[in-house]
Design an enzyme around this catalytic site. Sequence first.
Site, PDB file in Angstrom:
ATOM      1  CG  ASP A   1      -0.343   0.164   2.532  1.00  0.00           C
ATOM      2  OD1 ASP A   1       0.907   0.246   2.601  1.00  0.00           O
ATOM      3  OD2 ASP A   1      -1.086   0.227   3.534  1.00  0.00           O
ATOM      4  CG  HIS A   2      -0.661   4.718   1.690  1.00  0.00           C
ATOM      5  ND1 HIS A   2      -1.748   3.857   1.746  1.00  0.00           N
ATOM      6  CD2 HIS A   2      -0.583   5.306   2.903  1.00  0.00           C
ATOM      7  CE1 HIS A   2      -2.294   3.932   2.944  1.00  0.00           C
ATOM      8  NE2 HIS A   2      -1.598   4.804   3.673  1.00  0.00           N
TER       9      HIS A   2
ATOM     10  CB  CYS B   1       0.703  -2.601   4.812  1.00  0.00           C
ATOM     11  SG  CYS B   1       0.513  -3.718   6.201  1.00  0.00           S
ATOM     12  N   GLY B   2       2.151  -0.670   6.402  1.00  0.00           N
ATOM     13  CA  GLY B   2       2.833   0.061   7.471  1.00  0.00           C
ATOM     14  C   GLY B   2       3.378  -0.871   8.542  1.00  0.00           C
ATOM     15  CB  THR B   3       1.814  -2.806  11.134  1.00  0.00           C
ATOM     16  OG1 THR B   3       0.600  -3.218  10.490  1.00  0.00           O
ATOM     17  CG2 THR B   3       1.609  -1.458  11.826  1.00  0.00           C
ATOM     18  N   GLY B   4       2.601  -4.446   8.379  1.00  0.00           N
ATOM     19  CA  GLY B   4       2.578  -5.817   7.867  1.00  0.00           C
ATOM     20  C   GLY B   4       1.354  -6.585   8.347  1.00  0.00           C
TER      21      GLY B   4
ATOM     22  N   GLY C   1      -2.096  -5.767   8.367  1.00  0.00           N
ATOM     23  CA  GLY C   1      -3.250  -5.817   7.461  1.00  0.00           C
ATOM     24  C   GLY C   1      -2.977  -6.731   6.284  1.00  0.00           C
TER      25      GLY C   1
ATOM     26  CG  HIS D   1       9.653 -25.458  11.500  1.00  0.00           C
ATOM     27  ND1 HIS D   1       9.655 -25.473  12.880  1.00  0.00           N
ATOM     28  CD2 HIS D   1      10.765 -26.145  11.120  1.00  0.00           C
ATOM     29  CE1 HIS D   1      10.723 -26.144  13.318  1.00  0.00           C
ATOM     30  NE2 HIS D   1      11.416 -26.544  12.270  1.00  0.00           N
ATOM     31  CG  ASN D   2       5.456 -21.903   9.758  1.00  0.00           C
ATOM     32  OD1 ASN D   2       6.292 -21.164  10.270  1.00  0.00           O
ATOM     33  ND2 ASN D   2       4.730 -22.735  10.490  1.00  0.00           N
TER      34      ASN D   2
ATOM     35  NE  ARG E   1       3.204   4.283   8.031  1.00  0.00           N
ATOM     36  CZ  ARG E   1       1.916   4.537   7.792  1.00  0.00           C
ATOM     37  NH1 ARG E   1       0.968   3.957   8.520  1.00  0.00           N
ATOM     38  NH2 ARG E   1       1.574   5.353   6.811  1.00  0.00           N
TER      39      ARG E   1
ATOM     40  NE  ARG F   1       9.221 -32.022  13.793  1.00  0.00           N
ATOM     41  CZ  ARG F   1      10.469 -31.794  13.389  1.00  0.00           C
ATOM     42  NH1 ARG F   1      11.013 -32.556  12.444  1.00  0.00           N
ATOM     43  NH2 ARG F   1      11.176 -30.809  13.903  1.00  0.00           N
ATOM     44  CG  HIS F   2       8.015 -29.056   9.823  1.00  0.00           C
ATOM     45  ND1 HIS F   2       7.704 -28.614  11.090  1.00  0.00           N
ATOM     46  CD2 HIS F   2       9.306 -29.464   9.868  1.00  0.00           C
ATOM     47  CE1 HIS F   2       8.762 -28.731  11.870  1.00  0.00           C
ATOM     48  NE2 HIS F   2       9.742 -29.247  11.151  1.00  0.00           N
TER      49      HIS F   2
ATOM     50  NE  ARG G   1       3.948 -30.998  13.807  1.00  0.00           N
ATOM     51  CZ  ARG G   1       5.135 -31.132  14.380  1.00  0.00           C
ATOM     52  NH1 ARG G   1       6.114 -30.273  14.123  1.00  0.00           N
ATOM     53  NH2 ARG G   1       5.369 -32.125  15.211  1.00  0.00           N
TER      54      ARG G   1
HETATM   55  C1  RB5 Z   1      -2.045   2.580   6.614  1.00  0.00           C
HETATM   56  O1  RB5 Z   1      -2.098   3.762   7.354  1.00  0.00           O
HETATM   57  C2  RB5 Z   1      -1.859   1.387   7.533  1.00  0.00           C
HETATM   58  O2  RB5 Z   1      -3.022   1.162   8.269  1.00  0.00           O
HETATM   59  C3  RB5 Z   1      -1.501   0.168   6.727  1.00  0.00           C
HETATM   60  O3  RB5 Z   1      -0.338   0.427   5.997  1.00  0.00           O
HETATM   61  C4  RB5 Z   1      -1.208  -1.101   7.503  1.00  0.00           C
HETATM   62  O4  RB5 Z   1      -0.264  -0.872   8.508  1.00  0.00           O
HETATM   63  C5  RB5 Z   1      -2.359  -1.868   7.960  1.00  0.00           C
HETATM   64  O5  RB5 Z   1      -2.255  -2.910   8.609  1.00  0.00           O
END
Ligand code: RB5
Length: 144
Positions: free
Chosen positions: A9-10, A65-68, A70, A98-99, A109, A132-133, A136
């Site tokens: 995303d942005h 994304c910002g946090t990964g 979403g 494993h996964n 971010r 075994r993985h 699972r």
């Molecule tokens: C966008 O502001 C933010 O919500 C998105 O990048 C992401 O972190 C969502 O999980």
Amino acid sequence: MQRIHLASDHAGFNLKEILARHLSTLGYEAVDDGTHSTASCDYPVFAHRLCQAVAAEGTSGILICGTGLGMSIAANRHTEIRAALCTTELHARMSRCHNNANVLCLGARVTGVELALAIVETFLATPFEGGRHQRRLDLLSVRA
Ligand code: RB5
């Protein structure tokens, strides 16, 4: 040449551009599934686009994304996708051995560029251990 899909995303756009260049220098074919600017957009659109391509091709992908968070939530709604949000190289290694993760999620971010590059390289270089993985993984879609 191994094909790797990239989407963000942005908030992840700048890191996506850096990763695309880095993957090309490492000899991968980086396929850009958007977004194409830092203009505000909705991460599920890009997560679903990338996951459909990865599932259809049997390739791998990277979502940013910002946090990964979403991106990983959206990606794991696809039954053929095993998406792993990684903030360390250990996460990246274990998500593969494993996964058998086929999508790596990063938070632009949260994770700095140098660490993100190391996580990506570890993710792409680590094989699945099977055994075994695999048993699972076969149970992931089985509900009691
Ligand atoms: C966008 O502001 C933010 O919500 C998105 O990048 C992401 O972190 C969502 O999980």
